[in-house]
Design an enzyme around this catalytic site. Structure first.
Site, PDB file in Angstrom:
ATOM      1  CG  PHE A 272      -2.023  -1.004   1.135  1.00  0.00           C
ATOM      2  CD1 PHE A 272      -3.079  -0.829   0.254  1.00  0.00           C
ATOM      3  CD2 PHE A 272      -1.993  -2.148   1.923  1.00  0.00           C
ATOM      4  CE1 PHE A 272      -4.087  -1.776   0.164  1.00  0.00           C
ATOM      5  CE2 PHE A 272      -2.984  -3.105   1.829  1.00  0.00           C
ATOM      6  CZ  PHE A 272      -4.038  -2.923   0.949  1.00  0.00           C
TER       7      PHE A 272
ATOM      8  CB  ALA B 250      -4.196  -3.554  17.524  1.00  0.00           C
TER       9      ALA B 250
ATOM     10  CD  GLU C  33      23.088  14.573  27.230  1.00  0.00           C
ATOM     11  OE1 GLU C  33      23.812  15.579  27.250  1.00  0.00           O
ATOM     12  OE2 GLU C  33      23.324  13.548  27.880  1.00  0.00           O
ATOM     13  N   GLY C  34      19.658  19.047  26.316  1.00  0.00           N
ATOM     14  CA  GLY C  34      19.259  20.257  25.594  1.00  0.00           C
ATOM     15  C   GLY C  34      18.066  19.907  24.733  1.00  0.00           C
TER      16      GLY C  34
ATOM     17  CG  ASN D  39      11.255  24.298  21.760  1.00  0.00           C
ATOM     18  OD1 ASN D  39      11.118  24.031  20.564  1.00  0.00           O
ATOM     19  ND2 ASN D  39      10.233  24.404  22.584  1.00  0.00           N
TER      20      ASN D  39
HETATM   21  O1  GRA Z   1      29.470  36.494  26.775  1.00  0.00           O
HETATM   22  P1  GRA Z   1      29.674  35.789  28.067  1.00  0.00           P
HETATM   23  O2  GRA Z   1      31.082  35.778  28.553  1.00  0.00           O
HETATM   24  O3  GRA Z   1      28.680  36.244  29.101  1.00  0.00           O
HETATM   25  O4  GRA Z   1      29.353  34.244  27.786  1.00  0.00           O
HETATM   26  C1  GRA Z   1      28.058  33.828  27.386  1.00  0.00           C
HETATM   27  C2  GRA Z   1      28.178  32.884  26.259  1.00  0.00           C
HETATM   28  O5  GRA Z   1      29.126  33.313  25.293  1.00  0.00           O
HETATM   29  C3  GRA Z   1      27.556  32.959  28.505  1.00  0.00           C
HETATM   30  O6  GRA Z   1      27.947  31.636  28.179  1.00  0.00           O
HETATM   31  C4  GRA Z   1      28.624  31.616  26.952  1.00  0.00           C
HETATM   32  N1  GRA Z   1      28.245  30.427  26.199  1.00  0.00           N
HETATM   33  C5  GRA Z   1      29.124  29.509  25.801  1.00  0.00           C
HETATM   34  N2  GRA Z   1      30.453  29.415  25.962  1.00  0.00           N
HETATM   35  C6  GRA Z   1      31.085  28.377  25.401  1.00  0.00           C
HETATM   36  C7  GRA Z   1      27.005  30.073  25.798  1.00  0.00           C
HETATM   37  N3  GRA Z   1      27.067  28.933  25.096  1.00  0.00           N
HETATM   38  C8  GRA Z   1      28.368  28.560  25.087  1.00  0.00           C
HETATM   39  C9  GRA Z   1      29.093  27.505  24.514  1.00  0.00           C
HETATM   40  N4  GRA Z   1      28.482  26.563  23.802  1.00  0.00           N
HETATM   41  N5  GRA Z   1      30.424  27.441  24.703  1.00  0.00           N
HETATM   42  C10 GRA Z   1      26.062  32.995  28.682  1.00  0.00           C
HETATM   43  O7  GRA Z   1      25.468  32.853  27.424  1.00  0.00           O
HETATM   44  P2  GRA Z   1      23.929  33.018  27.275  1.00  0.00           P
HETATM   45  O8  GRA Z   1      23.577  32.862  25.849  1.00  0.00           O
HETATM   46  O9  GRA Z   1      23.466  34.247  27.992  1.00  0.00           O
HETATM   47  O10 GRA Z   1      23.457  31.735  28.103  1.00  0.00           O
HETATM   48  P3  GRA Z   1      22.029  31.151  28.241  1.00  0.00           P
HETATM   49  O11 GRA Z   1      20.962  32.145  28.009  1.00  0.00           O
HETATM   50  O12 GRA Z   1      22.037  30.382  29.489  1.00  0.00           O
HETATM   51  O13 GRA Z   1      21.921  30.193  26.996  1.00  0.00           O
HETATM   52  C11 GRA Z   1      22.712  29.175  26.759  1.00  0.00           C
HETATM   53  C12 GRA Z   1      21.930  27.909  26.406  1.00  0.00           C
HETATM   54  C13 GRA Z   1      20.438  28.079  26.381  1.00  0.00           C
HETATM   55  C14 GRA Z   1      22.398  27.495  25.029  1.00  0.00           C
HETATM   56  C15 GRA Z   1      22.350  26.929  27.485  1.00  0.00           C
HETATM   57  O14 GRA Z   1      21.895  27.364  28.739  1.00  0.00           O
HETATM   58  C16 GRA Z   1      21.900  25.515  27.198  1.00  0.00           C
HETATM   59  O15 GRA Z   1      22.510  24.810  26.411  1.00  0.00           O
HETATM   60  N6  GRA Z   1      20.823  25.050  27.870  1.00  0.00           N
HETATM   61  C17 GRA Z   1      20.385  23.683  27.767  1.00  0.00           C
HETATM   62  C18 GRA Z   1      20.763  22.903  28.984  1.00  0.00           C
HETATM   63  C19 GRA Z   1      20.975  21.444  28.730  1.00  0.00           C
HETATM   64  O16 GRA Z   1      21.344  21.032  27.648  1.00  0.00           O
HETATM   65  N7  GRA Z   1      20.796  20.645  29.752  1.00  0.00           N
HETATM   66  C20 GRA Z   1      21.071  19.255  29.649  1.00  0.00           C
HETATM   67  C21 GRA Z   1      21.098  18.664  30.985  1.00  0.00           C
HETATM   68  S1  GRA Z   1      21.980  17.138  31.104  1.00  0.00           S
HETATM   69  C22 GRA Z   1      20.999  15.958  30.429  1.00  0.00           C
HETATM   70  O17 GRA Z   1      20.028  16.203  29.804  1.00  0.00           O
HETATM   71  C23 GRA Z   1      21.458  14.575  30.655  1.00  0.00           C
HETATM   72  C24 GRA Z   1      20.435  13.563  30.237  1.00  0.00           C
HETATM   73  C25 GRA Z   1      21.005  12.205  30.277  1.00  0.00           C
HETATM   74  C26 GRA Z   1      20.912  11.508  28.944  1.00  0.00           C
HETATM   75  O18 GRA Z   1      19.894  10.859  28.682  1.00  0.00           O
HETATM   76  O19 GRA Z   1      21.850  11.622  28.144  1.00  0.00           O
END
Ligand code: GRA
Length: 384
Positions: free
Chosen positions: A277, A339, A362-363, A366
């Site tokens: 199909f 099913a 791991e992020g 979004n």
């Molecule tokens: O200019 P500055 O000196 O203030 O620096 C800024 C920026 O340049 C500052 O951090 C710096 N920066 C970085 N430096 C090196 C940002 N990204 C990077 C980078 N990749 N390398 C602050 O930047 P910002 O843009 O103001 O930060 P923010 O608003 O906090 O945004 C960053 C962002 C949203 C991308 C970040 O917070 C992020 O990636 N969030 C997601 C968190 C995440 O991935 N959590 C995962 C938890 S662990 C997990 O899930 C394990 C699961 C287990 C499994 O199944 O595997």
């Protein structure tokens, strides 16, 4: 450009496939149903060198590279997504210490993590700090020759089975993300406790829990990098673990595609195989194309890492897309199985449950899109 895996990578792929098919597959449904963490399998993965792929030989690694990490993780996740998590929990901390630790730390921690003599984990997320890493509240205060760690972490894979953890905490909260630091914390000591989280939708054979630090003493020598480098180190770690997370997604997507093709060739309705199909063919074609594209994106990101070139953007693209692909493929597999896909008699319901994690961990999807779009719009360079 060569799209075939070279001989070394083919051998690694073969070893990972054999391990997954012979040693993981026979008990995968039972392990999933009983929420069994298979430390024995994780240790076997250590013996086979899986955790050493991005670690230099002097620290018990094989140094086979990030593309090999993609290859191994895909093979594992194809059979059991829960074991994919083990890759990140060992490799995330080990690789981070190799990149940011001093010689003494590399010698002390890395070989034991790579061989899985020590089960490890990393601890970023807190109840009010998920995507917003900088909102974490855990504090580390220097008192003489040690830091005193206070706070709690949640949604930590391996929390209740880990011997060591890479923990992110504020040493100077006034400096916002420039006041965060990274520490290796030994888990079997006063001031550290854990609690399993309530039942999850999937990844059942991978333990998830909360971690509590109550005046936990961490020797000064366990600070990874310098004080204030924690946010940068955290982003660098995630940039690597996102790659193998994407590879896990492709592994599950492949399992969905393989199962769907097999079932579409067996199941007969209206006097013909359902594979005949066109609406089923539409789904199969999209599963094939998307899986292929996701894998190539992962190989590209892995290759850039192996060449030591900037790759945050390419890693986010690959991780984001692989997460979408596995969500789509597991959805299709369920539709094709009808099913039977909804029943526990076939593995597709497990693929479906496990698939959902890849748009979250791991992020989230979004967060990856935010990184990708802000780069495209020129607001913030992803590669630095
Ligand atoms: O200019 P500055 O000196 O203030 O620096 C800024 C920026 O340049 C500052 O951090 C710096 N920066 C970085 N430096 C090196 C940002 N990204 C990077 C980078 N990749 N390398 C602050 O930047 P910002 O843009 O103001 O930060 P923010 O608003 O906090 O945004 C960053 C962002 C949203 C991308 C970040 O917070 C992020 O990636 N969030 C997601 C968190 C995440 O991935 N959590 C995962 C938890 S662990 C997990 O899930 C394990 C699961 C287990 C499994 O199944 O595997």
């Amino acid at each position: 450009m060569d799209f075939d895996l070279n001989e070394e990578l083919q051998a690694i792929q073969q070893a990972a496939r054999e391990f997954a098919e012979k040693e993981v597959a026979p008990t995968v449904d039972k392990d999933d149903r009983e929420h069994r963490y298979r430390k024995d399998l994780v240790q076997k993965m250590g013996e086979l060198g899986f955790f050493g792929c991005v670690i230099p030989e002097e620290y018990e690694g094989t140094d086979s590279g990030f593309v090999s990490l993609v290859v191994i993780t895909e093979e594992l996740a194809r059979i059991h997504s829960s074991l994919r998590v083990a890759m990140n929990m060992q490799i995330g901390p080990a690789r981070t210490i190799v990149e940011y630790g001093n010689e003494e730390q590399k010698k002390r921690f890395v070989p034991k993590i790579v061989t899985a003599e020590w089960i490890s984990c990393f601890a970023i997320t807190e109840p009010d700090a998920g995507s917003d890493v900088a909102a974490m509240r855990t504090r580390a205060t220097l008192e003489g020759d040690h830091y005193v760690l206070n706070g709690s972490k949640t949604w930590i894979s391996n929390a209740q089975v880990a011997d060591v953890a890479l923990v992110y905490a504020y040493t100077d909260p006034g400096k916002k993300h420039h006041g965060m630091s990274a520490f290796m914390v030994e888990m079997h000591q006063p001031g550290v406790s854990s609690k399993p989280l309530t039942e999850k939708l999937g990844s059942n054979a991978s333990p998830t829990g909360e971690l509590f630090f109550d005046n936990c003493k961490v020797p000064k020598e366990n600070l990874i990098g310098k004080e204030g480098e924690g946010f940068k180190i955290c982003m660098a770690e995630l940039n690597h673990t996102r790659l193998s997370c994407g590879a896990g997604a492709v592994g599950v997507a492949r399992a969905c595609r393989e199962a769907s093709v097999s079932y579409a060739n067996q199941r007969v309705q209206f006097g013909q195989k359902i594979g005949e199909f066109q609406m089923i063919q539409d789904m199969i074609a999209q599963m094939v194309v998307q899986e292929d594209a996701a894998r190539l994106l992962l190989y590209r990101a892995g290759t850039l890492k192996d060449q030591g070139r900037p790759n945050n953007l390419e890693t986010s693209i690959a991780k984001y897309y692989a997460g979408e692909v596995v969500a789509y493929s597991s959805d299709c597999a369920l539709k094709i199985y009808g099913a039977y896909g909804y029943s526990k008699d076939y593995p597709v319901e497990r693929y479906f449950r496990d698939s959902r994690s890849y748009q979250i961990v791991e992020g989230s999807a979004n967060i990856q899109k935010l990184i990708i779009a802000q780069d495209a719009l020129g607001y913030r360079k992803a590669n630095r």
